[in-house]
Motif scaffolding. Structure first.
Motif, PDB file in Angstrom:
ATOM      1  N   ARG A 173      -1.279  32.005 -25.366  1.00  0.00           N
ATOM      2  CA  ARG A 173      -2.455  32.149 -26.257  1.00  0.00           C
ATOM      3  C   ARG A 173      -3.542  31.223 -25.744  1.00  0.00           C
ATOM      4  N   ASP A 175      -6.553  30.782 -26.562  1.00  0.00           N
ATOM      5  CA  ASP A 175      -7.400  30.097 -27.548  1.00  0.00           C
ATOM      6  C   ASP A 175      -6.728  28.851 -28.099  1.00  0.00           C
ATOM      7  N   ALA A 194     -10.247  27.906 -27.749  1.00  0.00           N
ATOM      8  CA  ALA A 194     -11.053  28.557 -28.787  1.00  0.00           C
ATOM      9  C   ALA A 194     -12.522  28.161 -28.711  1.00  0.00           C
ATOM     10  N   HIS A 199     -12.246  32.885 -28.379  1.00  0.00           N
ATOM     11  CA  HIS A 199     -11.144  33.241 -27.472  1.00  0.00           C
ATOM     12  C   HIS A 199     -11.768  33.609 -26.129  1.00  0.00           C
TER      13      HIS A 199
END
Length: 256
Positions: A173, A175, A194, A199
């Protein structure tokens, strides 16, 4: 206003490493479209010298930076083969006031373009994601410029370095990846993925959409730097930069 002449002026200062006055100080009516044309003319001249485009960079990818210059979308610049550092060492030769910022690099395996690109399209077109560093270096005096000046100066891009380890785009992930930048052993800035438009994949979406307005695409094989995850860190000769990407390794950069 002769855009070719202005492009030659910008190129001269990019190559010589000498600071210049803002273009908008002399040409206050310079538009963003004019500035992107100057940027493109500089790339054409670089290709004529034997250089070649390798990708794109995005800038102004944090909302705070956009508000500070009065825009509501990022800007883009071009990456050239001559800008890539093959080893994690940065020579200050030809640079004026360099700063280093951590980024994610998307490496594309398929062409990507059009006004309606989605996150799903980006992931399907992405070969891998890699931690990276960008060295920005505005050619303007005192690192002071308008949006138009910055775009004409290739969005302040000067050098970049891509880490050695690749990551599948589905396995992490981005972000949520925390980043710490240390200079000479001291933590100086921190951030998370983030910070790039919520993102980083949104940065690639916007790049594809912005390029579609001028009839361009992101071509297979391109490197896309998605934008700074933290504030840029000024560097000088003798500095040692260490950037820790949580779960994605460490990049170190020696400054000569």
């Amino acid at each position: 206003m002769d855009l070719s002449q202005l492009a030659r002026r910008v190129m001269e200062h990019q190559l010589s490493g000498r600071p210049m006055k803002k273009l908008t100080a002399e040409y206050p009516d310079l538009t963003v479209e004019d500035a992107y044309r100057i940027q493109a003319l500089c790339v054409e001249a670089a290709e004529a010298r034997g250089d070649r485009p390798t990708g794109w960079k995005m800038g102004l990818t944090s909302r705070a930076k956009q508000i500070s210059v009065g825009v509501d979308e990022p800007v883009y610049g071009r990456l050239m083969a001559s800008m890539e550092l093959r080893k994690p060492r940065l020579s200050l030769a030809g640079l004026i006031h360099p700063r280093v910022e951590p980024e994610f690099a998307f490496i594309l395996k398929h062409d990507l373009g059009g006004p309606h690109v989605t996150a799903r399209d980006v992931w399907a077109a992405t070969e891998c994601v890699m931690p990276a560093l960008e060295v920005i270096d505005s050619r303007y005096e005192n690192f002071s410029f308008t949006l138009e000046d910055g775009v004409a100066d290739n969005a302040s891009s000067a050098k970049f370095y891509v880490g050695e380890q690749v990551y599948l785009p589905y396995g992490i992930r981005l972000d949520e990846v925390g980043v710490t930048v240390r200079k000479n052993g001291e933590a100086v800035v921190t951030g998370a993925g983030a910070a790039v438009l919520g993102h980083p994949v949104r940065s690639v979406i916007l790049l594809a959409q912005m390029l579609s307005r001028v009839g361009k695409i992101i071509e297979a094989g391109a490197v896309v730097l998605t934008g700074g995850i933290t504030e840029a860190v000024p560097v000088k000769a003798g500095d040692w930069i260490q950037v820790i990407f949580d779960g994605m390794g460490i990049i170190e950069l020696a400054v000569d």
